[in-house]
Write a protein that holds these residues in place. Structure first.
Motif, short mmCIF file in Angstrom:
data_model
loop_
_atom_site.label_atom_id
_atom_site.label_comp_id
_atom_site.label_asym_id
_atom_site.label_seq_id
_atom_site.Cartn_x
_atom_site.Cartn_y
_atom_site.Cartn_z
N LYS A 113 0.84 -1.21 0.00
CA LYS A 113 0.00 0.00 0.00
C LYS A 113 0.87 1.26 0.00
O LYS A 113 0.57 2.23 -0.69
N LEU A 114 1.96 1.23 0.75
CA LEU A 114 2.87 2.37 0.83
C LEU A 114 3.43 2.73 -0.55
O LEU A 114 3.58 3.91 -0.88
N LEU A 115 3.71 1.72 -1.37
CA LEU A 115 4.29 1.97 -2.68
C LEU A 115 3.34 2.73 -3.61
O LEU A 115 3.79 3.28 -4.62
N ASP A 116 2.07 2.79 -3.27
CA ASP A 116 1.11 3.57 -4.06
C ASP A 116 1.15 5.06 -3.72
O ASP A 116 0.50 5.86 -4.39
N SER A 117 1.90 5.41 -2.70
CA SER A 117 1.97 6.81 -2.26
C SER A 117 2.86 7.63 -3.19
O SER A 117 3.75 7.10 -3.86
N GLU A 118 2.61 8.93 -3.19
CA GLU A 118 3.42 9.86 -3.98
C GLU A 118 4.81 10.00 -3.36
O GLU A 118 4.97 9.98 -2.14
N ASP A 119 5.80 10.18 -4.23
CA ASP A 119 7.19 10.32 -3.76
C ASP A 119 7.35 11.46 -2.76
O ASP A 119 8.08 11.33 -1.77
N GLN A 120 6.70 12.58 -3.01
CA GLN A 120 6.84 13.72 -2.09
C GLN A 120 6.29 13.40 -0.72
O GLN A 120 6.86 13.82 0.29
N ASP A 121 5.19 12.66 -0.66
CA ASP A 121 4.65 12.24 0.64
C ASP A 121 5.62 11.29 1.33
O ASP A 121 5.91 11.45 2.53
N LEU A 122 6.13 10.32 0.58
CA LEU A 122 7.10 9.38 1.15
C LEU A 122 8.31 10.13 1.71
O LEU A 122 8.77 9.84 2.82
N PHE A 123 8.82 11.06 0.95
CA PHE A 123 9.98 11.84 1.38
C PHE A 123 9.68 12.55 2.71
O PHE A 123 10.49 12.49 3.64
N MET A 124 8.54 13.21 2.79
CA MET A 124 8.19 13.94 4.01
C MET A 124 8.06 12.99 5.20
O MET A 124 8.50 13.31 6.31
N TRP A 125 7.48 11.83 4.98
CA TRP A 125 7.30 10.87 6.07
C TRP A 125 8.64 10.31 6.53
O TRP A 125 8.90 10.22 7.73
N PHE A 126 9.50 9.92 5.58
CA PHE A 126 10.77 9.31 5.96
C PHE A 126 11.77 10.32 6.51
O PHE A 126 12.65 9.95 7.28
N MET A 127 11.63 11.58 6.15
CA MET A 127 12.46 12.62 6.73
C MET A 127 11.86 13.14 8.04
O MET A 127 12.39 14.05 8.66
N GLN A 128 10.75 12.55 8.44
CA GLN A 128 10.03 12.86 9.68
C GLN A 128 9.60 14.32 9.75
O GLN A 128 9.61 14.92 10.81
N ARG A 129 9.19 14.84 8.61
CA ARG A 129 8.66 16.20 8.55
C ARG A 129 7.14 16.18 8.66
O ARG A 129 6.52 17.22 8.89
N SER A 130 6.54 15.03 8.45
CA SER A 130 5.11 14.82 8.64
C SER A 130 4.89 13.33 8.87
O SER A 130 5.82 12.53 8.72
N VAL A 131 3.67 12.97 9.23
CA VAL A 131 3.31 11.56 9.42
C VAL A 131 2.07 11.25 8.58
O VAL A 131 1.22 12.13 8.38
N PRO A 132 1.98 10.04 8.11
CA PRO A 132 0.80 9.66 7.33
C PRO A 132 -0.46 9.73 8.19
O PRO A 132 -0.42 9.39 9.37
N GLU A 133 -1.54 10.16 7.59
CA GLU A 133 -2.82 10.15 8.30
C GLU A 133 -3.35 8.73 8.46
O GLU A 133 -4.01 8.42 9.44
N ASP A 134 -3.07 7.89 7.49
CA ASP A 134 -3.52 6.50 7.50
C ASP A 134 -2.68 5.71 8.51
O ASP A 134 -1.45 5.64 8.38
N PRO A 135 -3.32 5.09 9.51
CA PRO A 135 -2.54 4.35 10.52
C PRO A 135 -1.75 3.17 9.95
O PRO A 135 -0.69 2.84 10.46
N ASP A 136 -2.25 2.56 8.87
CA ASP A 136 -1.50 1.47 8.24
C ASP A 136 -0.19 2.00 7.66
O ASP A 136 0.86 1.38 7.82
N LEU A 137 -0.27 3.13 6.98
CA LEU A 137 0.94 3.71 6.40
C LEU A 137 1.88 4.20 7.50
O LEU A 137 3.10 4.06 7.38
N GLN A 138 1.31 4.74 8.56
CA GLN A 138 2.14 5.21 9.68
C GLN A 138 2.93 4.05 10.27
O GLN A 138 4.12 4.17 10.55
N ARG A 139 2.29 2.89 10.41
CA ARG A 139 2.97 1.72 10.98
C ARG A 139 4.13 1.28 10.09
O ARG A 139 5.23 1.04 10.58
#
Length: 84
Positions: free
Chosen positions: A46-72
């Motif tokens: 499911k994570l691989l369906d995410s946009e690169d910019q969202d992935l970048f923000m999440w992995f750089m810990q600048r934001s967190v996914p709203e979806d708890p599955d993606l957050q995990r």
């Protein structure tokens, strides 16, 4: 259960063209994916369906996914590369 062919396809999908993502996702799918619980494997897919910019923000810990599955799955990937 994911076949070896599925895992090869996921490894290809993990190549994002952004170095910061490639160094996290590629090794994760190749070295850790097989050992995950099926639910976490599904989260990675499911994570691989995410946009690169969202992935970048999440992995750089600048934001967190709203979806708890993606957050995990983001937390699992980060825990694998961050020192304890």
């Amino acid at each position: 259960m994911y076949s070896e062919e599925d895992i090869r396809r996921l490894a290809w999908q993990s190549r994002r063209g952004m170095l910061e993502l490639d160094v996290l996702l590629g090794p994760f799918v190749n070295e850790a994916f097989r050992d995950l619980a099926i639910e976490d494997q599904d989260r990675f897919v499911k994570l691989l369906d995410s946009e690169d910019q969202d992935l970048f923000m999440w992995f750089m810990q600048r934001s967190v996914p709203e979806d708890p599955d993606l957050q995990r799955i983001v937390e699992l990937i980060l825990a694998r590369v961050q020192p304890a």
